[in-house]
Design a protein around this motif. Sequence first.
Motif, PDB file in Angstrom:
ATOM      1  N   UNK A 163       0.828  -1.202   0.000  1.00 27.73           N
ATOM      2  CA  UNK A 163       0.000   0.000   0.000  1.00 27.73           C
ATOM      3  C   UNK A 163       0.865   1.257   0.000  1.00 27.73           C
ATOM      4  N   UNK A 164       2.036   1.199   0.648  1.00 26.63           N
ATOM      5  CA  UNK A 164       2.949   2.341   0.615  1.00 26.63           C
ATOM      6  C   UNK A 164       3.578   2.514  -0.767  1.00 26.63           C
ATOM      7  N   UNK A 165       3.925   1.397  -1.417  1.00 26.25           N
ATOM      8  CA  UNK A 165       4.466   1.473  -2.777  1.00 26.25           C
ATOM      9  C   UNK A 165       3.440   2.072  -3.727  1.00 26.25           C
ATOM     10  N   UNK A 166       2.173   1.682  -3.544  1.00 28.50           N
ATOM     11  CA  UNK A 166       1.103   2.245  -4.368  1.00 28.50           C
ATOM     12  C   UNK A 166       0.963   3.741  -4.125  1.00 28.50           C
ATOM     13  N   UNK A 167       1.045   4.146  -2.860  1.00 31.25           N
ATOM     14  CA  UNK A 167       0.960   5.566  -2.540  1.00 31.25           C
ATOM     15  C   UNK A 167       2.084   6.370  -3.157  1.00 31.25           C
ATOM     16  N   UNK A 168       3.312   5.827  -3.147  1.00 31.22           N
ATOM     17  CA  UNK A 168       4.444   6.519  -3.767  1.00 31.22           C
ATOM     18  C   UNK A 168       4.239   6.685  -5.264  1.00 31.22           C
ATOM     19  N   UNK A 169       3.790   5.608  -5.910  1.00 31.19           N
ATOM     20  CA  UNK A 169       3.557   5.713  -7.360  1.00 31.19           C
ATOM     21  C   UNK A 169       2.497   6.760  -7.671  1.00 31.19           C
ATOM     22  N   UNK A 170       1.437   6.787  -6.870  1.00 35.28           N
ATOM     23  CA  UNK A 170       0.338   7.707  -7.146  1.00 35.28           C
ATOM     24  C   UNK A 170       0.748   9.165  -6.928  1.00 35.28           C
ATOM     25  N   UNK A 171       1.507   9.428  -5.870  1.00 32.86           N
ATOM     26  CA  UNK A 171       1.875  10.822  -5.613  1.00 32.86           C
ATOM     27  C   UNK A 171       2.876  11.312  -6.660  1.00 32.86           C
ATOM     28  N   UNK A 172       3.742  10.420  -7.148  1.00 44.46           N
ATOM     29  CA  UNK A 172       4.666  10.800  -8.216  1.00 44.46           C
ATOM     30  C   UNK A 172       3.897  11.097  -9.507  1.00 44.46           C
TER      31      UNK A 172
END
Length: 699
Positions: free
Chosen positions: A119-128
């Motif tokens: 879920x953190x990896x997904x959040x990083x991709x989305x904010x980028x």
Amino acid sequence: MVAFGKKLKESQIQEWQGYYINYKLLKKKVNRYAQQLEVGAEDHRYVLRDFSRMLDGQIEKIVLFLLEQQGQLARRLSDLRDQHDEILQQPDGSKISELQEAFRGVGHDLLRLLFFVEINATGLRKILKKFDKRFGYRFTNYYVKTRANHPYSQLRQVFRHVGIGAVVGAISRNLVDLQDHQGNYVSIYDQPALSHPDPVINSIKAAVNRLSNSTNFLEFLGKHAFIMEDDLPTQSEDDVAEQRYHFMSLLLNLVNTFLYMVNTYIIVPTADDYSLSLGAAATVCGVVIGAMAVAQVFSSVYFSAWSNKSYLRPLVFSSVVLLIGNTLYALAYDLNSIAVLLIGRLFCGLGSARAVNRRYITDCVPHKLRMRASAGFVSASALGMACGPALACLFQTDFKIYKLTFNQETLPGWVMALFWLVYLMWLWISFREPPQEIKENIMPQEVHAGSPVNFTVENGFTQPLLLNVESKQQGQIEDQEYDDGEEDSCEKTHRPVTSIVSAYRLLTPSIKVQLFVYFMLKYAMEILLAEASVITTYYFIWSTSSVAIFLACLGLTVLPVNIIVGTYISNMFEERQVLLASEIMVLIGILLSFHMGIPYSVPQYVGSALITFVSAEVLEGVNLSLLSRVMSSRLSRGTYNGGLLSTEAGTLARVIADGTITLSGYLGISRLLNATLVPSLFICISSIVATCFTYNSLY
């Protein structure tokens, strides 16, 4: 569809709450940067430096917590190992069962940790993605380039989950050891193929595969279908799919896909002869073949919109239109009319229901079966591509019934008309329309305080885990805070787009490049397939049967190639590496296809065609997989979805390629090959350059 910010909040484990990515803060900072730049309060360098610093801090927080949790799991495993050794000295069935449960408990906690990372990896991709979209920068490219390959990279810890494998191995090995109460030791290291049936191990493997993006043949094949899904699918959405699922209806959609691909390629070996028999040039075959693609540009849109309300009615309409189109195609010979021939092919294109087939898999197939259904969709397409030309080589006959002629030119139309008539009757009898009201009434599930982690293990497949720990009262307060951002608003941001213009505005540079790559590979494949009959007849004097066998053999390479790539290559290299390598191989295939001075030989043509076709097939799977990851979640549903955009890009490529063949025919047959390859070469080189510019954003 639930906003990612809300899913992140609902999915957090309460005691780990402070260690998740602060998506809300980062989103607010992006909005604040936009305001500051607009009024000139800050410059671009400050924005990039400050946002990089914030991301570094967020990633460091996640990684340090991840390492701490891994250490705790390792200590627990070490203690359990000591107990394991004691039990082996004095076997006790009850204690063995208790120890097995203890190892499973570690496995459950590892699953929680894996979902934390996911879920953190997904959040990083989305904010980028949000940052790049908001400012038009290539910030993702810069950030990944400077962080991912650094010797002290913390980004690699998040996306590559270093150290998890050792914990998984320890749990798996001990559970296998404890399974045998007779004391006969069987090691997973001595027998690597040993498969442990424990559902916890299967769950961990599924979670690790999602994180590492590793794959197998079924998954890699399914990527070709480009069935877009949410990053974090909810249980309520899957429950709806369970109620809507009907195997026979799914099978009918796959048969529709197969028949349509047969219909597309069954005329390719004889299209040039048919054009000549009606008084047109052989190169008019490009227009004959491409007429179907021209109509498909429009049919994809209305079928995608129609599938919002029904699946049966558009499939029935599709079958009727294809029945009429193939009948007109066959009658054109006796009517001696090229116009009727083209109208027949236009009707066939208007019956393209592939958007409905994709949409049915997305909306009506449960998540645990969706990958298999997607692989079935791609397999049906590949089989249809091979069977179309193969059937054409069987029609070497010529006879009349009354005033109707049946020969190699008309039989493809008559046979396909019969197939669609039989399919229409089967469809009417067996298809079950999914209840639309279930989808309309779906509401996000409430989360309650203290609810345990839900591990759903069903038929050997584990759903992504949603950890519900927030209290209802606290959730209501935080909901108000999350609703202030445009990306976290379900009402505004996660509502499906309603126009092609709105869809275009959501396309970031990475998405545009991947759509261009898809355009390139479809263009190269269409040039190869559509002009094969004309080229081989001119240079090698091949018969219709020889051309049909050659095209069928090309189609039959799809599944074996995907087995190799999906099982081995995609597990050895990153998808972006396979993407770039495949583009280069397509370029090599195009270069080898040119006729330059020396006599053009069969080995040169067949070899270059195989390189081009196989490389394009590999490229398609990787390209669509990357496209599904970089595309906005707003494009996963609705009429103007990601599948429609990719279909339109591919169809437009086919239209232009077929038009190129016909226009190049005015230069003469002797110049046709090189004249059609030059645009392919230019487009391929452009796609490679564009991929290099966005390479790091695909990390």
